[in-house]
Design a protein around this motif. Structure first.
Motif, PDB file in Angstrom:
ATOM      1  N   TYR A  43       0.645  -1.182   0.124  1.00 50.45           N
ATOM      2  CA  TYR A  43      -0.082  -0.004  -0.049  1.00 50.45           C
ATOM      3  C   TYR A  43       0.785   1.262  -0.211  1.00 50.45           C
ATOM      4  CZ  TYR A  43      -3.974  -3.358   0.931  1.00 50.45           C
ATOM      5  OH  TYR A  43      -4.932  -4.219   0.579  1.00 50.45           O
ATOM      6  N   VAL A  44       2.000   1.230   0.367  1.00 54.00           N
ATOM      7  CA  VAL A  44       2.974   2.208   0.469  1.00 54.00           C
ATOM      8  C   VAL A  44       3.754   2.465  -0.942  1.00 54.00           C
ATOM      9  CG1 VAL A  44       5.205   3.249   1.397  1.00 54.00           C
ATOM     10  CG2 VAL A  44       3.544   2.152   2.944  1.00 54.00           C
ATOM     11  N   PHE A  45       4.243   1.102  -1.274  1.00 48.71           N
ATOM     12  CA  PHE A  45       4.903   1.027  -2.591  1.00 48.71           C
ATOM     13  C   PHE A  45       4.043   1.608  -3.896  1.00 48.71           C
ATOM     14  CE2 PHE A  45       7.513  -2.803  -1.543  1.00 48.71           C
ATOM     15  CZ  PHE A  45       8.513  -2.070  -0.833  1.00 48.71           C
ATOM     16  N   GLN A  46       2.842   1.512  -3.912  1.00 45.74           N
ATOM     17  CA  GLN A  46       1.981   1.903  -4.765  1.00 45.74           C
ATOM     18  C   GLN A  46       2.060   3.259  -4.896  1.00 45.74           C
ATOM     19  OE1 GLN A  46      -2.113   0.696  -4.356  1.00 45.74           O
ATOM     20  NE2 GLN A  46      -2.282   1.353  -2.586  1.00 45.74           N
ATOM     21  N   HIS A  47       2.229   4.166  -3.996  1.00 43.67           N
ATOM     22  CA  HIS A  47       2.165   5.588  -3.948  1.00 43.67           C
ATOM     23  C   HIS A  47       3.753   6.181  -4.219  1.00 43.67           C
ATOM     24  CE1 HIS A  47      -2.029   5.567  -3.207  1.00 43.67           C
ATOM     25  NE2 HIS A  47      -1.795   4.915  -2.083  1.00 43.67           N
ATOM     26  N   LEU A  48       4.457   5.250  -4.368  1.00 43.78           N
ATOM     27  CA  LEU A  48       5.880   5.740  -4.614  1.00 43.78           C
ATOM     28  C   LEU A  48       6.387   5.365  -6.090  1.00 43.78           C
ATOM     29  CD1 LEU A  48       7.637   4.714  -1.088  1.00 43.78           C
ATOM     30  CD2 LEU A  48       6.571   6.852  -1.772  1.00 43.78           C
ATOM     31  N   GLN A  49       5.601   4.621  -6.819  1.00 42.69           N
ATOM     32  CA  GLN A  49       6.074   4.433  -7.765  1.00 42.69           C
ATOM     33  C   GLN A  49       6.196   5.576  -8.981  1.00 42.69           C
ATOM     34  OE1 GLN A  49       4.271   0.528  -9.589  1.00 42.69           O
ATOM     35  NE2 GLN A  49       2.998   0.784  -7.750  1.00 42.69           N
ATOM     36  N   ALA A  50       5.341   6.613  -8.968  1.00 41.40           N
ATOM     37  CA  ALA A  50       5.458   7.724  -9.815  1.00 41.40           C
ATOM     38  C   ALA A  50       6.714   8.644  -9.697  1.00 41.40           C
ATOM     39  CB  ALA A  50       4.054   8.494  -9.722  1.00 41.40           C
ATOM     40  N   GLY A  51       7.395   8.504  -8.434  1.00 42.14           N
ATOM     41  CA  GLY A  51       8.502   9.181  -7.884  1.00 42.14           C
ATOM     42  C   GLY A  51       8.259   9.816  -6.638  1.00 42.14           C
ATOM     43  N   PRO A  52       9.431  10.484  -6.231  1.00 42.93           N
ATOM     44  CA  PRO A  52       9.588  10.877  -4.703  1.00 42.93           C
ATOM     45  C   PRO A  52       8.220  11.937  -4.321  1.00 42.93           C
ATOM     46  CG  PRO A  52      11.456  11.400  -5.947  1.00 42.93           C
ATOM     47  CD  PRO A  52      10.429  11.016  -7.001  1.00 42.93           C
ATOM     48  N   VAL A  53       7.862  11.379  -2.956  1.00 44.88           N
ATOM     49  CA  VAL A  53       6.681  12.162  -2.452  1.00 44.88           C
ATOM     50  C   VAL A  53       7.052  12.660  -0.878  1.00 44.88           C
ATOM     51  CG1 VAL A  53       4.824  11.167  -3.739  1.00 44.88           C
ATOM     52  CG2 VAL A  53       5.587  10.098  -1.650  1.00 44.88           C
ATOM     53  N   THR A  54       6.457  13.549  -0.528  1.00 47.48           N
ATOM     54  CA  THR A  54       6.553  13.937   1.007  1.00 47.48           C
ATOM     55  C   THR A  54       5.427  13.046   1.733  1.00 47.48           C
ATOM     56  OG1 THR A  54       4.820  15.555   0.798  1.00 47.48           O
ATOM     57  CG2 THR A  54       6.838  16.277   0.208  1.00 47.48           C
ATOM     58  N   VAL A  55       5.965  13.164   2.892  1.00 52.21           N
ATOM     59  CA  VAL A  55       5.267  12.209   4.124  1.00 52.21           C
ATOM     60  C   VAL A  55       3.764  12.699   3.816  1.00 52.21           C
ATOM     61  CG1 VAL A  55       4.755  11.751   6.377  1.00 52.21           C
ATOM     62  CG2 VAL A  55       6.902  11.640   5.530  1.00 52.21           C
ATOM     63  N   ARG A  56       3.454  13.852   3.876  1.00 49.21           N
ATOM     64  CA  ARG A  56       2.252  14.413   4.004  1.00 49.21           C
ATOM     65  C   ARG A  56       1.498  14.111   2.639  1.00 49.21           C
ATOM     66  NH1 ARG A  56      -0.249  18.885   6.707  1.00 49.21           N
ATOM     67  NH2 ARG A  56       2.124  19.035   7.297  1.00 49.21           N
ATOM     68  N   GLU A  57       2.150  14.041   1.457  1.00 47.30           N
ATOM     69  CA  GLU A  57       1.423  13.750   0.336  1.00 47.30           C
ATOM     70  C   GLU A  57       1.234  12.172   0.361  1.00 47.30           C
ATOM     71  OE1 GLU A  57       3.826  16.826  -2.924  1.00 47.30           O
ATOM     72  OE2 GLU A  57       4.802  14.948  -2.273  1.00 47.30           O
ATOM     73  N   LEU A  58       1.997  11.265   0.894  1.00 44.38           N
ATOM     74  CA  LEU A  58       1.931   9.963   1.015  1.00 44.38           C
ATOM     75  C   LEU A  58       0.709   9.736   1.628  1.00 44.38           C
ATOM     76  CD1 LEU A  58       2.732   6.915   0.533  1.00 44.38           C
ATOM     77  CD2 LEU A  58       4.221   7.209   2.446  1.00 44.38           C
ATOM     78  N   ALA A  59       0.408  10.360   3.012  1.00 44.22           N
ATOM     79  CA  ALA A  59      -0.364  10.311   3.903  1.00 44.22           C
ATOM     80  C   ALA A  59      -1.880  10.494   3.386  1.00 44.22           C
ATOM     81  CB  ALA A  59       0.034  11.066   5.129  1.00 44.22           C
ATOM     82  N   GLU A  60      -1.850  11.652   2.644  1.00 44.23           N
ATOM     83  CA  GLU A  60      -2.948  12.018   1.873  1.00 44.23           C
ATOM     84  C   GLU A  60      -3.527  11.091   0.861  1.00 44.23           C
ATOM     85  OE1 GLU A  60      -2.648  16.146   0.432  1.00 44.23           O
ATOM     86  OE2 GLU A  60      -2.484  17.039   2.340  1.00 44.23           O
ATOM     87  N   ALA A  61      -2.508  10.508   0.084  1.00 43.36           N
ATOM     88  CA  ALA A  61      -2.881   9.724  -0.952  1.00 43.36           C
ATOM     89  C   ALA A  61      -2.985   8.324  -0.351  1.00 43.36           C
ATOM     90  CB  ALA A  61      -1.622   9.319  -1.817  1.00 43.36           C
ATOM     91  N   MET A  62      -2.795   8.070   0.926  1.00 49.03           N
ATOM     92  CA  MET A  62      -3.110   6.639   1.555  1.00 49.03           C
ATOM     93  C   MET A  62      -4.385   6.560   2.287  1.00 49.03           C
ATOM     94  SD  MET A  62       0.404   4.865   2.431  1.00 49.03           S
ATOM     95  CE  MET A  62      -0.258   3.578   3.385  1.00 49.03           C
ATOM     96  N   GLY A  63      -4.931   7.917   2.581  1.00 52.21           N
ATOM     97  CA  GLY A  63      -5.969   8.146   3.619  1.00 52.21           C
ATOM     98  C   GLY A  63      -5.522   7.998   5.076  1.00 52.21           C
ATOM     99  N   VAL A  64      -4.363   8.156   5.436  1.00 57.13           N
ATOM    100  CA  VAL A  64      -4.043   7.857   6.600  1.00 57.13           C
ATOM    101  C   VAL A  64      -3.084   9.164   7.332  1.00 57.13           C
ATOM    102  CG1 VAL A  64      -3.370   5.408   6.225  1.00 57.13           C
ATOM    103  CG2 VAL A  64      -1.609   7.003   6.046  1.00 57.13           C
TER     104      VAL A  64
END
Length: 156
Positions: A43-64
């Protein structure tokens, strides 16, 4: 109380198949040297495939929460699958996949392809009907759209 026999309860049958497929993928990953990975890491990997993200962006994308995203990425960083680097804004750290992380994603794709092939082989000529029925349910419930948006989350 629901008296539906186990073999007729679609919810339980899908739950059982989900558990089996996830176990098979994890088993395949283990055999390829990725035995430290859990289903939740995907669930983390799927949001990193397009390139680097911030923790905030990752959290928003994952809904956590940002704290949950930071905890997950910290674990993956210790395992060597992601790295945190300084962003253009020195206050922000970027999270990105390492080579090991990209290799793990490829191994996961190959593992899922193997599990898919095994299930289709088991179903034989019924595989096409089963595929169509699953796609119909996934589209009708909105689950396919959520998957395409990479918004499906692990429960529990």
């Amino acid at each position: 109380m629901d008296a539906t026999p186990l073999r007729e309860d679609l919810t339980l049958l899908l739950t059982a198949l989900t558990a089996w497929t996830q176990d098979e993928v994890v088993r395949h990953l283990d055999s390829e040297g990725f035995g430290d990975l859990r289903v939740s890491h995907g669930y983390v990997f799927q949001h990193l495939q397009a390139g680097p993200v911030t923790v905030r962006e990752l959290a928003e994308a994952m809904g956590v929460t940002a704290q949950a995203a930071s905890k997950s990425t910290g674990e993956l960083e210790r395992m060597g699958y992601v790295t945190r680097t300084q962003g253009a804004d020195l206050r922000v750290r970027m999270i990105e996949l390492t080579k090991a992380g990209r290799d793990a994603i490829l191994a996961g794709r190959l593992a899922r392809a193997g599990v898919n092939a095994e299930m289709r082989l088991t179903l034989g000529e019924d595989a096409e009907v089963f595929d169509k029925a699953l796609r119909t349910l996934a589209e009708a419930t909105g689950a396919l759209e959520e998957l395409a948006k990479r918004r499906l989350r692990l429960i529990g």
